[in-house]
Design a protein around this motif. Structure first.
Motif, PDB file in Angstrom:
ATOM      1  N   THR A 332       0.834  -1.208   0.000  1.00 29.77           N
ATOM      2  CA  THR A 332       0.000   0.000   0.000  1.00 29.77           C
ATOM      3  C   THR A 332       0.862   1.247   0.000  1.00 29.77           C
ATOM      4  O   THR A 332       1.328   1.680  -1.038  1.00 29.77           O
ATOM      5  CB  THR A 332      -0.969  -0.020   1.203  1.00 29.77           C
ATOM      6  N   ASP A 333       1.107   1.812   1.192  1.00 28.98           N
ATOM      7  CA  ASP A 333       1.755   3.126   1.233  1.00 28.98           C
ATOM      8  C   ASP A 333       3.191   3.099   0.729  1.00 28.98           C
ATOM      9  O   ASP A 333       3.673   4.081   0.181  1.00 28.98           O
ATOM     10  CB  ASP A 333       1.717   3.679   2.666  1.00 28.98           C
ATOM     11  N   PHE A 334       3.886   1.984   0.932  1.00 32.71           N
ATOM     12  CA  PHE A 334       5.304   1.941   0.543  1.00 32.71           C
ATOM     13  C   PHE A 334       5.533   1.192  -0.781  1.00 32.71           C
ATOM     14  O   PHE A 334       6.604   0.669  -1.026  1.00 32.71           O
ATOM     15  CB  PHE A 334       6.144   1.320   1.657  1.00 32.71           C
ATOM     16  N   ILE A 335       4.470   1.149  -1.615  1.00 41.65           N
ATOM     17  CA  ILE A 335       4.553   0.372  -2.853  1.00 41.65           C
ATOM     18  C   ILE A 335       5.635   0.894  -3.787  1.00 41.65           C
ATOM     19  O   ILE A 335       6.231   0.132  -4.546  1.00 41.65           O
ATOM     20  CB  ILE A 335       3.183   0.395  -3.579  1.00 41.65           C
ATOM     21  N   PHE A 336       5.922   2.185  -3.683  1.00 41.41           N
ATOM     22  CA  PHE A 336       6.912   2.749  -4.591  1.00 41.41           C
ATOM     23  C   PHE A 336       8.289   2.106  -4.386  1.00 41.41           C
ATOM     24  O   PHE A 336       9.099   2.018  -5.301  1.00 41.41           O
ATOM     25  CB  PHE A 336       7.009   4.275  -4.394  1.00 41.41           C
ATOM     26  N   CYS A 337       8.517   1.605  -3.145  1.00 36.91           N
ATOM     27  CA  CYS A 337       9.794   0.930  -2.858  1.00 36.91           C
ATOM     28  C   CYS A 337       9.950  -0.310  -3.726  1.00 36.91           C
ATOM     29  O   CYS A 337      11.038  -0.619  -4.209  1.00 36.91           O
ATOM     30  CB  CYS A 337       9.860   0.516  -1.395  1.00 36.91           C
ATOM     31  N   THR A 338       8.871  -1.051  -3.884  1.00 37.26           N
ATOM     32  CA  THR A 338       8.929  -2.261  -4.695  1.00 37.26           C
ATOM     33  C   THR A 338       9.332  -1.915  -6.124  1.00 37.26           C
ATOM     34  O   THR A 338      10.244  -2.507  -6.708  1.00 37.26           O
ATOM     35  CB  THR A 338       7.553  -2.963  -4.701  1.00 37.26           C
ATOM     36  N   TRP A 339       8.625  -0.922  -6.658  1.00 45.28           N
ATOM     37  CA  TRP A 339       8.916  -0.502  -8.032  1.00 45.28           C
ATOM     38  C   TRP A 339      10.369  -0.030  -8.159  1.00 45.28           C
ATOM     39  O   TRP A 339      11.091  -0.382  -9.077  1.00 45.28           O
ATOM     40  CB  TRP A 339       7.946   0.614  -8.449  1.00 45.28           C
ATOM     41  N   SER A 340      10.765   0.744  -7.159  1.00 50.08           N
ATOM     42  CA  SER A 340      12.084   1.354  -7.215  1.00 50.08           C
ATOM     43  C   SER A 340      13.192   0.320  -7.054  1.00 50.08           C
ATOM     44  O   SER A 340      14.233   0.398  -7.692  1.00 50.08           O
ATOM     45  CB  SER A 340      12.187   2.384  -6.095  1.00 50.08           C
ATOM     46  N   GLU A 341      12.960  -0.668  -6.180  1.00 49.42           N
ATOM     47  CA  GLU A 341      13.991  -1.681  -5.988  1.00 49.42           C
ATOM     48  C   GLU A 341      14.098  -2.572  -7.220  1.00 49.42           C
ATOM     49  O   GLU A 341      15.179  -2.999  -7.597  1.00 49.42           O
ATOM     50  CB  GLU A 341      13.699  -2.540  -4.748  1.00 49.42           C
ATOM     51  N   GLU A 342      12.936  -2.847  -7.837  1.00 53.45           N
ATOM     52  CA  GLU A 342      12.955  -3.817  -8.926  1.00 53.45           C
ATOM     53  C   GLU A 342      13.291  -3.209 -10.283  1.00 53.45           C
ATOM     54  O   GLU A 342      13.707  -3.920 -11.194  1.00 53.45           O
ATOM     55  CB  GLU A 342      11.618  -4.562  -8.977  1.00 53.45           C
ATOM     56  N   TRP A 343      13.099  -1.892 -10.395  1.00 57.01           N
ATOM     57  CA  TRP A 343      13.353  -1.280 -11.706  1.00 57.01           C
ATOM     58  C   TRP A 343      14.391  -0.171 -11.664  1.00 57.01           C
ATOM     59  O   TRP A 343      14.701   0.431 -12.687  1.00 57.01           O
ATOM     60  CB  TRP A 343      12.037  -0.784 -12.323  1.00 57.01           C
ATOM     61  N   SER A 348      12.191   4.050 -11.955  1.00 55.08           N
ATOM     62  CA  SER A 348      11.572   5.027 -11.063  1.00 55.08           C
ATOM     63  C   SER A 348      11.392   6.364 -11.763  1.00 55.08           C
ATOM     64  O   SER A 348      10.343   7.014 -11.641  1.00 55.08           O
ATOM     65  CB  SER A 348      12.443   5.224  -9.817  1.00 55.08           C
ATOM     66  N   THR A 349      12.438   6.760 -12.478  1.00 51.31           N
ATOM     67  CA  THR A 349      12.355   8.017 -13.215  1.00 51.31           C
ATOM     68  C   THR A 349      11.255   7.942 -14.271  1.00 51.31           C
ATOM     69  O   THR A 349      10.459   8.872 -14.436  1.00 51.31           O
ATOM     70  CB  THR A 349      13.707   8.315 -13.896  1.00 51.31           C
ATOM     71  N   PHE A 350      11.193   6.805 -14.932  1.00 48.66           N
ATOM     72  CA  PHE A 350      10.151   6.610 -15.937  1.00 48.66           C
ATOM     73  C   PHE A 350       8.775   6.775 -15.313  1.00 48.66           C
ATOM     74  O   PHE A 350       7.920   7.489 -15.831  1.00 48.66           O
ATOM     75  CB  PHE A 350      10.297   5.216 -16.559  1.00 48.66           C
ATOM     76  N   PHE A 351       8.581   6.143 -14.159  1.00 43.55           N
ATOM     77  CA  PHE A 351       7.270   6.221 -13.518  1.00 43.55           C
ATOM     78  C   PHE A 351       6.944   7.652 -13.118  1.00 43.55           C
ATOM     79  O   PHE A 351       5.841   8.143 -13.350  1.00 43.55           O
ATOM     80  CB  PHE A 351       7.220   5.308 -12.284  1.00 43.55           C
ATOM     81  N   LEU A 352       7.934   8.334 -12.497  1.00 36.84           N
ATOM     82  CA  LEU A 352       7.658   9.698 -12.037  1.00 36.84           C
ATOM     83  C   LEU A 352       7.344  10.617 -13.208  1.00 36.84           C
ATOM     84  O   LEU A 352       6.453  11.470 -13.121  1.00 36.84           O
ATOM     85  CB  LEU A 352       8.848  10.250 -11.240  1.00 36.84           C
ATOM     86  N   ILE A 353       8.078  10.423 -14.306  1.00 34.30           N
ATOM     87  CA  ILE A 353       7.814  11.267 -15.478  1.00 34.30           C
ATOM     88  C   ILE A 353       6.438  10.960 -16.065  1.00 34.30           C
ATOM     89  O   ILE A 353       5.673  11.854 -16.445  1.00 34.30           O
ATOM     90  CB  ILE A 353       8.932  11.085 -16.532  1.00 34.30           C
ATOM     91  N   LEU A 354       6.095   9.672 -16.070  1.00 32.76           N
ATOM     92  CA  LEU A 354       4.764   9.281 -16.545  1.00 32.76           C
ATOM     93  C   LEU A 354       3.685   9.917 -15.678  1.00 32.76           C
ATOM     94  O   LEU A 354       2.699  10.479 -16.173  1.00 32.76           O
ATOM     95  CB  LEU A 354       4.659   7.749 -16.493  1.00 32.76           C
TER      96      LEU A 354
END
Lengths: 439, 624
Positions: A332-343, A348-354
């Motif tokens: 839930t709240d810390f989901i961005f960590c998963t994305w960031s660790e795995e990609w 992460s930059t791609f996601f933030l820009i999107l």
């Protein structure tokens, strides 16, 4: 009136693409977060990603249906919608399920619904209706009423209590700013942040004063503020033309005093009102010494997980920190960590820009409207998305205090996703009608 | 575009950019976050190397390794246990309920997520029984580790102990972790670095509760363990085993050396112990009973015990005197028996006969000449200077030295010099008349069985020896440097001939004191010694080498409180020589007699002290 099919042809494709991209990417990431690195992926409605998938499909279906509804419907029912949301937000305080100390859920079977997520939509529609009716927020009364429209649902949510979602309502400031709220609001906001940081930092230290002895460092800060402030005001006085002098001096003194009062109030709130764990969270954020060694556990592990990603990450379902339980609340709240660790940094930059691109696209849609309603509504939606990103991503990056709110499209949570899908669908329909109506 | 749109858009872009910069800082710029993640999520397991084997000089396995099993518990996986379940589990584990509960609570206190030992050193049979039903006891499992397996149960003193590393070991060498084993004594300790090998490394991924989740983690960093190097000992397995058998029910020691190499062929200290009993679960019990034994079975007499050498010392005296020119082989002294007693019917022997008869006055006078030949203003000064010169000559034979000290705790014995006697009597207060006991291997002289065997090797080599050692090869590297250094006594080889001739006679002559060491077809040279140990029986001493020409084995046998030298030590030496040189023992009666002899009672039979064995008697009357 143009035919419905012509209107649907005007639906903004780029927004849909961005929306679907974010939703797909979020769900893809949730599969990883929910299953962890080991074993094959299990499917089914018993799993988190299965449930979320169902919510996604339902939301898309509802969104599709909403696209068929004429925009005027939403304008006419804006108040009804708003009222209904207020009712639900009140009701949840009474019959809601208590989870983690907050009463913010309606439990329906295996699913739960969070009315606060939908309240954002109600507030956005109501604010849009009011602003478009008034033709802007120039007068003090207009501004006050606009603030009240946003403030009532926020107040109800604060009673749950859900401080994170309340902060999200600050996102309406952008809509109000667009509609005429003074730019000073942003400057005051920035000044307030600076003041708050300085207050927290000096309030957390002890100093030895001549004649007085050991005492809180905040006193030196206030003293310095008064001395420097007086000096700045004197300089201002001398630098301005005589005819503005009185007015500027008065305003400068008033501002300085307001800032001082704000700082004092903030300090008292920190010391007296906040509970120890809340104070710790804030102190941890500023790197201050905290007695409780576990106070920064969450954020430390979140940052470690993100750092673990490196340039390109560890790959899907291969994050060790997130996959093996080191990061709390990581669906839930810390989901961005998963994305960031795995990609990694690239992903992460791609996601933030999107995400930022999506917000900017919404703001762009707002600006091309002839309809003030649609513009204010779009700003409301964009502002809310922006606040979510600021608070959530800021939190996991250790730039904002730990405040539990979801990251739209990524965090597990049906209500949140559905609420955003509805808001976006309404916006798309309103936008599609931009040539046919002048409201 | 509206200016306010631009402001809001710029805010969005600004914060997005700030977040990206922050990401860059966390993910790239500050590598400590990545390192921290690795530390948190990976657990390094070290893979224990297999310890080097110990082989005898022919390559036969002496010490191998076998599996021992420990019962371990993972408290996290334990179910709720009622008292019946506790009792059942305790019975299964082979512990009493109290022991079991104590071990279990200790394990729980240590960690819920890490395995702790419940019972250590479970043998194969019991492990098989327990493993069959381990599934009934969730939370319990076995950990297998290699332990030493002493194939023949021999040479325990020399090989030493391989036991759990102490806290000091853990602190002084990071190689060792809690529960690791280390060579504690003997060769296991001396060659620890060579035997232990190199630990391997394996990284596994663990979750937040320290459970292993992925074993194929840091592949690049993993490395397999490297086995320790095998040690090829100089021991002859059969000879060692035979020597230990011969010393059963006796106290004392045997050292056998290959003269031309200094390689120790056998080394026995009796009573001994079964080194396998110091491995595994019974170790504690065995160890404390060995420690409590008054005969000190853990004490390696062969290198640590110091004894007066007795009559075997006479050969050293003769050789030093010959080389100093104080006597010639033909020199005769009257066996006057004034100051020092003697035995047997002889009156005025030459050197050879004096050795054969073990004539005490002869060697008294020999040493008197050597000591008193020194310059000095009075007899005290002459004695002091002469004694020190004599001491240097004697030490060239390895006496008073640790002979290279290849094993920890190797004793030097004592060769008294002027400093020693000055300390005892005061400077200028003693002369040869005070110290003459040492002339016949008594008094303050102390030597080790290893030194005595080395004397036999020196005699066999006619004047030189190689420092005794125990290792033929480490791994396939050959003999480590520094082993078997050639040392010279600087006694002219020609002087050895009369002495060796006499030693031959001691054994070969039907009335010789060492006649019980006679072997058909093998020219054994030997010398008996009988050392008083009032009120207990005499120590029985014998040194020998064989064959006389081109000797292959030199040996010392020291049997405590057994009787005359010729009575026990000589036949034991002969059996070993025969076994070593021919591969078997033809003299079955001799073997029978030794195997059956129980010499553990140190006190003589009350009476009668008959003259039955008088011809064997080369014992001394009491020194004044």
């Amino acid at each position: 009136m143009t035919r419905n099919s012509d209107i649907l042809r005007n639906i903004d494709g780029l927004t849909i693409v961005l929306f679907l991209a974010l939703a797909g990417l979020g769900w893809f990431n949730l599969v990883s977060a929910a299953t962890g690195p080991d074993g094959p992926v299990e499917w089914g409605l018993g799993t988190l990603h299965g449930k979320q998938g169902l919510w996604l499909l339902v939301s898309l279906l509802v969104g599709f249906l909403i696209l068929q509804i004429e925009g005027t419907f939403f304008i006419r029912t804006a108040w009804l919608n708003y009222g209904a949301q207020l009712l639900l937000c009140s009701l949840v305080l009474v019959i809601g399920k208590k989870v983690g100390g907050a009463r913010s859920w309606f439990g329906i079977g295996g699913f739960g619904i969070q009315p606060s997520e939908f309240a954002k939509m109600g507030a956005a529609l109501a604010l849009a209706w009011y602003c478009s009716k008034e033709g802007g927020l120039k007068a003090f009364g207009q501004r006050l009423r606009a603030a009240v429209i946003v403030g009532i649902p926020a107040g109800l949510i604060l009673l749950q209590p859900d401080a994170g979602t309340v902060l999200v309502f600050l996102g309406f400031v952008f809509a109000m700013y667009r509609e005429g709220l003074s730019g000073a609001v942003l400057i005051v906001g920035f000044a307030a942040v600076v003041m708050a940081v300085l207050t927290i930092l000096s309030g957390a230290s002890d100093l030895s004063y001549p004649l007085v002895g050991e005492a809180n460092g905040i006193y030196r800060f206030w003293l310095l503020f008064l001395v420097i402030g007086a000096g700045v005001i004197l300089l201002l006085r001398n630098a301005t033309l005589p005819r503005y002098r009185a007015r500027i001096t008065t305003r400068a003194i008033a501002s300085a005093l307001a800032a001082l009062v704000f700082s004092i109030a903030m300090h008292l709130a920190l010391e007296e009102v906040l509970r120890p764990h809340q104070r710790e969270r804030i102190q941890v954020l500023f790197g201050l010494e905290v007695d409780n060694p576990d106070a920064d556990y969450n954020i430390r592990h979140a940052k470690t997980a993100i750092g673990s990603g490196g340039w390109t990450g560890m790959g899907w379902r291969n994050g060790h920190m997130t996959g093996y339980g080191f990061v709390p609340e990581q669906e839930t709240d810390f989901i961005f960590c998963t994305w960031s660790e795995e990609w990694g940094l690239v992903g992460s930059t791609f996601f933030l820009i999107l995400f930022a691109g999506f917000i900017l696209r919404i703001l762009f849609l707002a600006e091309r409207q002839r309809s003030a309603f649609t513009r204010v509504y779009a700003y409301g939606v964009g502002g809310i998305l922006f606040m979510h990103m600021l608070i959530n991503v800021g939190m996991v990056l250790g730039l904002a205090p730990v405040i539990g709110i979801p990251l739209p499209f990524m965090s597990y949570g049906g209500s949140s996703f559905m609420a955003f899908a509805l808001m976006i669908a309404i916006l798309l329909r309103l936008d599609a009608e931009r040539f046919s109506v002048l409201r | 575009m509206d200016a306010r749109f631009r402001t809001v858009a710029l805010l969005v872009i600004f914060f997005t950019g700030a977040f990206i910069l922050r990401l860059f800082s966390l993910q790239i710029w500050q590598p400590e976050w990545k390192e921290k993640a690795t530390t948190l999520t990976s657990d390094r397991h070290s893979i224990p190397p297999s310890r080097g084997l110990l082989l005898d000089r022919q390559g036969a396995l002496l010490v191998g390794s076998r599996a021992a099993h420990d019962l371990v518990v993972l408290p996290r996986e334990l179910p709720e246990m009622d008292s019946a379940m506790v009792a059942k589990t305790a019975a299964w584990s082979g512990l009493t309920t109290a022991e079991f509960e104590e071990a279990l609570s200790k394990a729980k206190r240590y960690s819920r997520y890490k395995k702790s030992n419940i019972r250590r050193g479970i043998d194969v049979v019991e492990h098989a029984r327990m493993a069959a039903s381990v599934h009934q006891f969730p939370g319990f499992s076995f950990r297998t580790r290699p332990v030493r397996d002493h194939i023949h149960g021999i040479a325990g003193h020399l090989i030493g102990e391989y036991a759990e590393a102490s806290r000091d070991d853990l602190n002084s060498d990071p190689f060792y972790r809690m529960g690791d084993r280390i060579g504690r004594s003997g060769l296991e300790r001396v060659y620890e670095l060579e035997l232990r090998g190199v630990k391997g490394r394996e990284s596994v991924v663990v979750d937040a509760r320290n459970r292993v989740r992925n074993t194929a983690a840091g592949e690049g960093d993993d490395k397999p363990a490297e086995s320790g190097q095998d040690l090829t000992l100089t021991l002859d397995r059969d000879l060692q085993a035979f020597a230990e058998r011969l010393m059963q029910q006796k106290k004392g020691s045997i050292v056998a050396i290959e003269p031309n190499s200094g390689e120790v062929l056998a080394m026995v200290s009796a009573p001994g112990f079964d080194p396998d009993l110091l491995v595994g679960s019974q170790r504690g019990k065995t160890y404390s009973s060995l420690m409590a034994d008054p005969d000190k079975p853990l004490f390696n007499r062969a290198i640590k015990a110091t004894y007066r050498p007795g009559s075997i010392w006479k050969m050293v005296q003769g050789l030093v005197a010959l080389d100093e020119g104080e006597i010639r082989p033909t020199t005769r002294f009257v066996c006057d028996r004034n100051i020092i007693g003697c035995h047997g019917p002889h009156t005025q022997d030459n050197l050879s006969n004096a050795v054969i008869h073990s004539c005490n006055p002869y060697f008294y006078k020999v040493m008197q000449r050597v000591v008193n030949s020194a310059d000095g203003k009075d007899r005290f000064e002459r004695a002091a200077t002469g004694l020190d010169a004599w001491r240097n000559r004697v030490m060239a034979f390895g006496f008073g030295t640790n002979l290279g000290g290849r094993l920890p705790g190797t004793s030097r014995g004592n060769i008294p010099g002027s400093a020693y006697y000055d300390g005892v009597y005061g400077k200028g207060s003693w002369d040869f008349g005070t110290i003459y006991s040492i002339s016949i291997g008594e008094g303050e002289l102390l030597t080790t069985p290893l030194q005595m065997a080395n004397l036999a090797a020196t005699l066999a080599n006619r004047g030189w020896y190689r420092t005794p050692h125990f290792i033929k090869s480490v791994g396939d590297m050959g003999k480590p440097s520094g082993l078997g250094l050639r040392m010279d006594t600087e006694v002219d080889p020609v002087h050895f001939e009369p002495v060796i001739k006499a030693m031959r006679q001691v054994v070969e002559d039907p009335t010789g004191t060492g006649r019980r060491a006679r072997i058909d077809g093998i020219a054994v040279c030997g010398k008996t010694g009988t050392v008083q140990d009032e009120p207990r029986k005499d120590h029985s001493v014998f040194i020998a080498f064989a064959p006389k020409d081109n000797p292959k084995i030199a040996i010392s046998v020291y049997v405590e409180n057994a009787g005359f030298g010729g009575q026990w030590a000589a036949p034991i030496a002969a059996l070993l020589i025969e076994q070593y040189l021919t591969g078997s023992v033809a003299n079955v009666n001799r073997l029978q007699r030794i195997l059956e002899a129980d010499l553990t009672d140190p006190y003589p039979e009350p009476e009668p002290a008959t003259a039955a064995a008088v011809s064997d008697n080369d014992a001394l009357p009491e020194s004044p």
